[in-house]
Scaffold this motif. Structure first.
Motif, PDB file in Angstrom:
ATOM      1  N   LEU A   1      50.217  45.698  41.034  1.00 13.65           N
ATOM      2  CA  LEU A   1      49.930  46.827  41.779  1.00 13.65           C
ATOM      3  C   LEU A   1      48.685  46.598  42.442  1.00 13.65           C
ATOM      4  N   LEU A   2      47.657  46.497  41.465  1.00 14.06           N
ATOM      5  CA  LEU A   2      46.133  46.465  41.923  1.00 14.06           C
ATOM      6  C   LEU A   2      45.621  45.123  42.304  1.00 14.06           C
ATOM      7  N   LYS A   3      46.216  44.070  41.570  1.00 16.19           N
ATOM      8  CA  LYS A   3      46.101  42.789  42.444  1.00 16.19           C
ATOM      9  C   LYS A   3      46.902  42.487  44.049  1.00 16.19           C
ATOM     10  N   ARG A   4      47.700  43.046  44.033  1.00 16.72           N
ATOM     11  CA  ARG A   4      48.522  42.900  45.465  1.00 16.72           C
ATOM     12  C   ARG A   4      47.784  43.669  45.924  1.00 16.72           C
ATOM     13  N   TRP A   5      47.720  44.674  45.625  1.00 21.81           N
ATOM     14  CA  TRP A   5      46.691  46.053  47.076  1.00 21.81           C
ATOM     15  C   TRP A   5      44.980  44.996  46.912  1.00 21.81           C
ATOM     16  N   LEU A   6      44.338  44.862  45.942  1.00 21.55           N
ATOM     17  CA  LEU A   6      43.386  43.730  47.071  1.00 21.55           C
ATOM     18  C   LEU A   6      43.441  42.420  47.700  1.00 21.55           C
ATOM     19  N   GLU A   7      44.950  41.950  47.258  1.00 20.69           N
ATOM     20  CA  GLU A   7      45.263  40.154  48.277  1.00 20.69           C
ATOM     21  C   GLU A   7      45.643  40.575  49.788  1.00 20.69           C
ATOM     22  N   TYR A   8      45.928  42.585  50.062  1.00 21.46           N
ATOM     23  CA  TYR A   8      46.033  42.770  51.636  1.00 21.46           C
ATOM     24  C   TYR A   8      45.509  43.459  51.819  1.00 21.46           C
ATOM     25  N   ARG A   9      44.132  44.093  50.769  1.00 25.52           N
ATOM     26  CA  ARG A   9      42.936  43.982  51.596  1.00 25.52           C
ATOM     27  C   ARG A   9      41.737  42.726  51.549  1.00 25.52           C
ATOM     28  N   GLY A  10      42.477  41.313  51.208  1.00 25.79           N
ATOM     29  CA  GLY A  10      41.739  40.460  51.886  1.00 25.79           C
ATOM     30  C   GLY A  10      41.049  39.596  50.501  1.00 25.79           C
ATOM     31  N   PHE A  11      40.777  40.180  49.533  1.00 23.18           N
ATOM     32  CA  PHE A  11      39.903  39.633  48.264  1.00 23.18           C
ATOM     33  C   PHE A  11      41.133  38.572  47.569  1.00 23.18           C
ATOM     34  N   LYS A  12      40.301  37.725  47.443  1.00 21.69           N
ATOM     35  CA  LYS A  12      41.220  36.479  46.606  1.00 21.69           C
ATOM     36  C   LYS A  12      41.152  37.067  44.604  1.00 21.69           C
ATOM     37  N   VAL A  13      42.538  36.462  44.213  1.00 17.84           N
ATOM     38  CA  VAL A  13      42.152  37.326  43.085  1.00 17.84           C
ATOM     39  C   VAL A  13      42.294  36.233  42.414  1.00 17.84           C
ATOM     40  N   THR A  14      41.144  35.895  41.120  1.00 19.07           N
ATOM     41  CA  THR A  14      42.488  35.318  40.128  1.00 19.07           C
ATOM     42  C   THR A  14      42.526  36.260  39.018  1.00 19.07           C
ATOM     43  N   HIS A  15      43.356  35.389  38.471  1.00 16.76           N
ATOM     44  CA  HIS A  15      44.368  36.518  36.940  1.00 16.76           C
ATOM     45  C   HIS A  15      44.712  35.809  35.898  1.00 16.76           C
ATOM     46  N   VAL A  16      43.828  36.652  35.212  1.00 17.64           N
ATOM     47  CA  VAL A  16      43.939  35.487  33.697  1.00 17.64           C
ATOM     48  C   VAL A  16      44.987  36.665  32.601  1.00 17.64           C
ATOM     49  N   MET A  17      45.966  36.340  32.428  1.00 13.10           N
ATOM     50  CA  MET A  17      46.617  37.245  31.332  1.00 13.10           C
ATOM     51  C   MET A  17      46.756  36.184  30.342  1.00 13.10           C
ATOM     52  N   ASN A  18      46.277  36.649  28.818  1.00 10.89           N
ATOM     53  CA  ASN A  18      46.273  36.297  27.416  1.00 10.89           C
ATOM     54  C   ASN A  18      47.870  36.944  27.417  1.00 10.89           C
ATOM     55  N   ILE A  19      47.859  35.974  25.795  1.00 13.88           N
ATOM     56  CA  ILE A  19      49.278  35.872  25.353  1.00 13.88           C
ATOM     57  C   ILE A  19      49.057  36.037  23.583  1.00 13.88           C
ATOM     58  N   THR A  20      49.224  36.973  23.853  1.00 17.52           N
ATOM     59  CA  THR A  20      48.262  37.276  21.800  1.00 17.52           C
ATOM     60  C   THR A  20      49.858  36.644  21.180  1.00 17.52           C
ATOM     61  N   ASP A  21      49.598  35.626  20.556  1.00 18.37           N
ATOM     62  CA  ASP A  21      50.534  34.443  19.787  1.00 18.37           C
ATOM     63  C   ASP A  21      50.032  34.527  18.833  1.00 18.37           C
ATOM     64  N   VAL A  22      48.783  35.081  17.862  1.00 20.43           N
ATOM     65  CA  VAL A  22      48.743  35.428  16.409  1.00 20.43           C
ATOM     66  C   VAL A  22      47.583  36.603  16.557  1.00 20.43           C
ATOM     67  N   ASP A  23      48.627  36.798  15.149  1.00 21.38           N
ATOM     68  CA  ASP A  23      47.898  38.514  14.900  1.00 21.38           C
ATOM     69  C   ASP A  23      48.214  39.153  13.798  1.00 21.38           C
ATOM     70  N   ASP A  24      47.890  40.771  13.330  1.00 25.03           N
ATOM     71  CA  ASP A  24      48.609  40.854  12.536  1.00 25.03           C
ATOM     72  C   ASP A  24      49.875  41.105  12.860  1.00 25.03           C
ATOM     73  N   LYS A  25      50.469  41.435  13.846  1.00 23.84           N
ATOM     74  CA  LYS A  25      51.877  41.979  14.057  1.00 23.84           C
ATOM     75  C   LYS A  25      52.939  40.337  14.671  1.00 23.84           C
ATOM     76  N   THR A  26      52.396  39.910  14.792  1.00 21.05           N
ATOM     77  CA  THR A  26      53.161  38.155  15.207  1.00 21.05           C
ATOM     78  C   THR A  26      53.589  37.716  13.599  1.00 21.05           C
ATOM     79  N   ILE A  27      52.535  37.664  13.176  1.00 18.40           N
ATOM     80  CA  ILE A  27      52.765  36.984  11.561  1.00 18.40           C
ATOM     81  C   ILE A  27      53.873  37.635  11.134  1.00 18.40           C
ATOM     82  N   ARG A  28      53.407  38.980  11.213  1.00 17.42           N
ATOM     83  CA  ARG A  28      54.625  40.166   9.803  1.00 17.42           C
ATOM     84  C   ARG A  28      55.695  39.652  10.584  1.00 17.42           C
TER      85      ARG A  28
END
Ligand code: AMP
Ligand code: ZN
Length: 444
Positions: free
Chosen positions: A25-52
């Motif tokens: 929603l935040l990203k879409r709202w910024l885009e509605y207001r004319g901002f260009k958004v570069t969005h990065v979302m990581n994937i946590t594929d190694v940590d305590d939980k994934t190993i367990r």
């Protein structure tokens, strides 16, 4: 904009999706207001939980996390979340993490413990605690924590690089820091700065990530670069179930798949999770989900009606209503994404246009403008989508609905009732609401 992504050790639950939808929603709202958004979302594929998790299933880590990563992308698509520009995976950025840790060692912020792991010395970073407002005076010097998640009261030197132990099995990298694996926090510092630079604008996550995760990200990044890491931090509050945070470890969660299996429309789930301002907690209930379904049905219904409208022009009325809703929707969203106020303005508009449609004072041209405006709002909300052709009334039925409304206006209940019966025979049910007449086509 960097948003902490899922830890792919299980299906994401709808609490997690509250976070991802707020960010959408935040990203879409910024885009509605004319901002260009570069969005990065990581994937946590190694940590305590994934190993367990992978060990429990006796599957190689990569195979195990790939399964849940694919599931995550499917869910993102089903919930109509705009994809990020980059989805970096932790396991594919080990060299970047190692080089960041080496920088921290060189600058005196990190040291090797006797267990062979590399730790961050939090008392060396004078701003430690500034995000989550903790005080570190009472800390025991040299106390260390190796696990990824811990409480504020346990703030200590945390692991940047974890020396291999037999519990890690075959999960390790041979690096200049020794055989081991990264801590969770360094992953996000390395990946965010790689794609967005040493200073970037927005970083989001759920409030549970503020400490220790984001606090540690700041400490790592700012110590390494000497620059401000992030300009704006935004944290969403939790989705609750009966007053408690929805969480895996409490067992009180629903995945998106659970709800789809029960037959809920993903757009209704999206609407429900979006419709409370992100800094407010709220309880998940099935009544709430039903109400969400009704709300988007009202929006869709208006879309259908304006597609068919062909009345007299109502003069200035439509333009005035459109100006009003754009102003109030915009002001509310600009006010820290005050979505509930924005939606209230939108539903006032829907009611007012329905009234004009009932009165037959919306011309084809005006209806087109309303339609375009609704689509512009939906680019932000993402809940209406395309109103399908088959969901529109056939011409003959449309005529009947109109006639029935006229009959009702002059209190000719007999005619109104007989038209209702005729529509019923055509598979169309009619419901009279304060917002006007609503209809539904029975699925063939
Ligand atoms: P995780 O996969 O555990 O790393 O979590 C992914 C995102 O979901 C993070 O931003 C968390 O802060 C967020 N999150 C976890 N539980 C909830 C909840 N009950 N309500 C809202 N956000 C949550
Ligand atoms: Zn993160």
């Amino acid at each position: 904009m960097y948003t902490c992504g899922p830890t792919v050790y299980d299906f994401a639950h709808i609490g997690n999706f509250r976070a991802f939808l707020f960010e959408d929603l935040l990203k879409r709202w910024l885009e509605y207001r004319g901002f260009k958004v570069t969005h990065v979302m990581n994937i946590t594929d190694v940590d305590d939980k994934t190993i367990r998790g992978s060990q429990k299933q006796q599957a190689p880590l990569g195979q195990y996390t790939e399964y849940y990563t694919t599931a995550f992308f499917e869910d993102v698509n089903v919930l109509n979340i705009e994809p990020a520009d980059h989805y970096p995976r932790a396991t594919q950025h080990i060299p970047e993490m190692v080089s960041l840790i080496k920088k921290l060692i060189k600058k005196g912020y990190a040291y090797k413990g006797e267990d062979g792991s590399t730790y961050y010395a939090i008392n060396k970073f004078k701003n430690y605690g500034k995000l989550s407002r903790i005080k570190i005076q009472e800390l025991k010097a040299g106390a260390r924590v190796k696990v990824d998640e811990y409480a504020k009261e346990e703030a200590q030197d945390f692991a940047l690089w974890k020396a291999w132990t037999p519990e890690d099995g075959d999960v390790f990298w041979e690096t200049e820091l020794g055989r081991g694996r990264p801590g969770w926090h360094i992953e996000c510092s390395a990946m965010s700065m790689k794609y967005l630079g040493e200073t970037f604008d927005i970083h989001c996550g759920g409030v549970d990530n503020m400490f220790p995760h984001h606090e540690n990200e700041i400490a790592q990044s700012e110590a390494a670069t000497g620059k401000k890491f992030v300009n704006y931090w935004l944290h969403n509050e939790h989705l609750l179930v009966e007053g408690r945070r929805m969480a895996k470890r409490l067992g009180n969660f629903y995945t998106l798949r659970d709800l789809l299996k029960k037959g809920y429309d993903p757009k209704a789930i999206r609407y429900l999770l979006l419709s409370t301002q992100y800094r407010q907690q709220f309880n998940f209930t099935f009544e709430g989900l039903e109400a969400a379904k009704g709300a988007i049905e009202r929006l869709r219904n208006l879309m259908r009606r304006v597609q068919d409208a062909d009345g007299e022009s109502g003069g200035e009325k439509i333009t005035q209503l459109m100006d009003k809703v754009q102003t109030s929707f915009g002001e509310a969203m600009d006010d820290d994404l005050n979505i509930s106020v924005a939606l209230a303005a939108l539903f006032d508009f829907v009611r007012d246009v329905n009234n004009l449609l009932d009165a037959g004072t919306v011309s084809r041209g005006e209806a087109k403008e309303v339609c375009a405006l609704m689509l512009r709002f939906d680019k932000v909300l993402g809940v209406v989508g395309e109103v399908k052709e088959e969901e529109r009334l056939p011409e003959e039925a449309e005529e009947l609905v109109k006639k029935r409304e006229e009959a009702r206006k002059v209190k000719d209940w007999k005619t109104a009732d007989s038209i209702r019966q005729r529509l019923k025979a055509m598979g169309i049910t009619i419901e009279d609401t304060p917002q006007g007449t609503r209809w539904k086509i029975k699925n063939p």
